[in-house]
Scaffold this motif. Structure first.
Motif: not given
Ligand SMILES: C[S@@+](CC[C@H](N)C(=O)[O-])C[C@H]1O[C@@H](n2cnc3c(N)ncnc32)[C@H](O)[C@@H]1O
Length: 472
Positions: A230-231, A239
């Motif tokens: 998600y980063e 995210q």
């Protein structure tokens, strides 16, 4: 002698009395499946008798359905229900409930729906009829659909014009959190589920507790855990959706249920509560509004706390300005920066991790804790679903409930699959799991915490519990 099916029907009827009495007390009719949901129309599930009656009815009705239908139908239709998740996501992403909310009770022809959402009416027509057969939307005339009680929950609180002109704001209203959750179920969760067998049978991953070796990682063909994934810049939308969906999960159980139990108002002025892995801070925000004497610090990964701060500035500006609600980037596998806090809180965190990683999180908090610190884990407590007489777990903790259902009900889950479903969903996402009270006891003791008390709100794990521990 009364047959089992008649006995089940009688159990249902006996318990209907409690629900009708509830309606009479509130001066309302039982909810109609045809009408869009109206707040206050639900049964008073915070009343113990009403909740018990509702659980027994659901359990007995499900046993009756499973007894009456042939097992082939039961099993195959249940297995096919993943297809529903995909169809529900289609409805949520094309804003169909929002379109129908503007159309009102007369509904809209599928061709008109599709001219607004720019999709193929033949395909969307099939999706809508499938959903209507499963009590989501209703077909009021041939090919004309309107919202019903279930589909109306997908409405995001923005006009269709706003949703089309600014798609990035689609989850900006609190109501949008259910659509965000449905988006996740129809995307990551079913993708992960379709790789469950491959992951459990591959010798490389079969016994793994690593978050980056979970079925979802196999499905998305990545070596990253879902949190690391998600980063990545290209995953920003997922995210953001995840953060909002956590609020959608909270809507499955009234917020009072998760906040109730621990004596927040007994905390002294300026007591510090650290919400470890607190996401975008929805839980702390609700608590901070109710308990103005306490300071809440929400810790999470960088992008999440940035998102949380922006939302808090909109929904609780006075809390942010006064410093009663603040956000801090922190990795919970590293040393906890806030020492001697009054409360460390882990809501929906421990269930994300295998025992190996849960131990590290609990240990880091134990190292930071003072003797007066309390640890509150908010998670489900998994009940066994065999007869209670067969369970002789050697953990006696104040506040733990045991499931009880009348005969001839044989499935002690009460037909409530949520905690058991949630456990498998945690495995799909990150090799996590929901735990029994015995599992929690062991995990806490190994990290230097004593399980002191539990605030449990039902015996079936439908609602989350607060698990309170003190430093050993
Ligand atoms: C299931 S969510 C729960 C969020 C929040 N407690 C709630 O109940 O809404 C798990 C959270 O853990 C966070 N998280 C994952 N790995 C983390 C880490 N190493 N350090 C801090 N937070 C982390 C995620 O970003 C996510 O917000």
């Amino acid at each position: 002698m009364t047959s089992t099916i008649r006995a089940l029907a009688e159990v249902i009827l006996q318990n209907i009395d409690a629900l009708e009495a509830d309606c009479a007390r509130r001066g309302v009719e039982a909810p109609s499946m045809k009408e869009p949901f109206k707040p206050g129309s639900e049964f008073s599930l915070n009343d113990a008798d009403v909740q018990k009656a509702s659980t027994v009815i659901v359990a007995a009705a499900q046993q009756l359905i499973n007894t009456v239908q042939p097992p082939q139908v039961n099993l195959v239709m249940t297995a096919y229900s993943t297809t529903l998740a995909g169809a529900i996501r289609v409805a949520a992403e094309f804003h169909i409930a929002d379109i129908l909310s503007e159309a009102g009770p007369a509904g809209l022809h599928v061709k008109d729906i599709c001219s607004i959402c720019k999709a193929d009416p033949v395909k969307i027509g099939q999706v809508l009829r499938f959903l209507a057969s499963a009590w989501i939307f209703q077909e009021v005339k041939p090919d004309v659909y309107s919202n019903n009680r279930n589909s109306s929950i997908m409405v995001k609180g923005l006009s269709v014009k706003e949703l089309h002109e600014s798609p990035e704001t689609k989850y900006s209203k609190p109501e949008g959190s259910t659509a965000a959750l449905l988006g996740i179920i129809g995307d990551e969760t079913i993708k992960g589920a379709s790789y469950l067998y491959e992951t459990l049978s591959d010798p490389k991953t079969a016994f793994s507790g690593e978050a980056n070796e979970a079925p979802l990682c196999k499905a998305l063909n990545t070596d990253l855990s879902c949190w690391q994934l998600y980063e990545q810049p290209e995953q920003q939308e997922r995210q953001h959706r995840f953060g909002v969906a956590m609020q959608g999960i909270s809507r499955l159980e009234p917020i009072e249920v998760t906040t109730k139990g621990f004596d927040w108002s007994g905390l002294k002025k300026d007591a510090v509560v650290v919400d470890v892995g607190g996401g975008i801070g929805s839980f702390s925000l609700a608590l901070a509004k109710e308990h103005p004497q306490v300071k809440f610090v929400v810790q999470d990964r960088g992008p999440v706390v940035e998102d949380g701060l922006e939302r808090a500035k909109v929904f609780f500006p006075e809390g942010v300005d006064s410093g009663r609600l603040s956000f801090q980037e922190h990795n919970f596998f590293e040393s906890e920066p806030i020492k001697n806090a009054d409360v460390y809180m882990l809501k929906f965190i421990i269930h994300d991790w295998s025992n190996k990683y849960s131990h590290i999180i609990l240990k880091r908090l134990r190292e930071a804790a003072a003797p007066h610190s309390r640890l509150i884990i908010v998670d489900k407590i998994i009940p066994y679903i065999c007869p209670p007489s067969e369970v002789n777990e050697d953990v006696s903790v104040p506040g733990v409930w045991k499931p009880e259902l009348p005969e001839p009900i044989v499935n002690m889950s009460g037909g409530i699959i949520y905690p058991h479903l949630s456990s498998v969903v945690m495995m799909l996402w990150c090799n996590g799991q929901e735990r029994t009270i015995g599992d929690f006891n062991e995990l806490l003791a190994e990290a230097g915490w004593k399980l002191e008390q539990v605030h449990q709100h039902d015996a079936f794990g439908q609602n989350s519990s607060q698990i309170i521990a003190v430093p050993i």
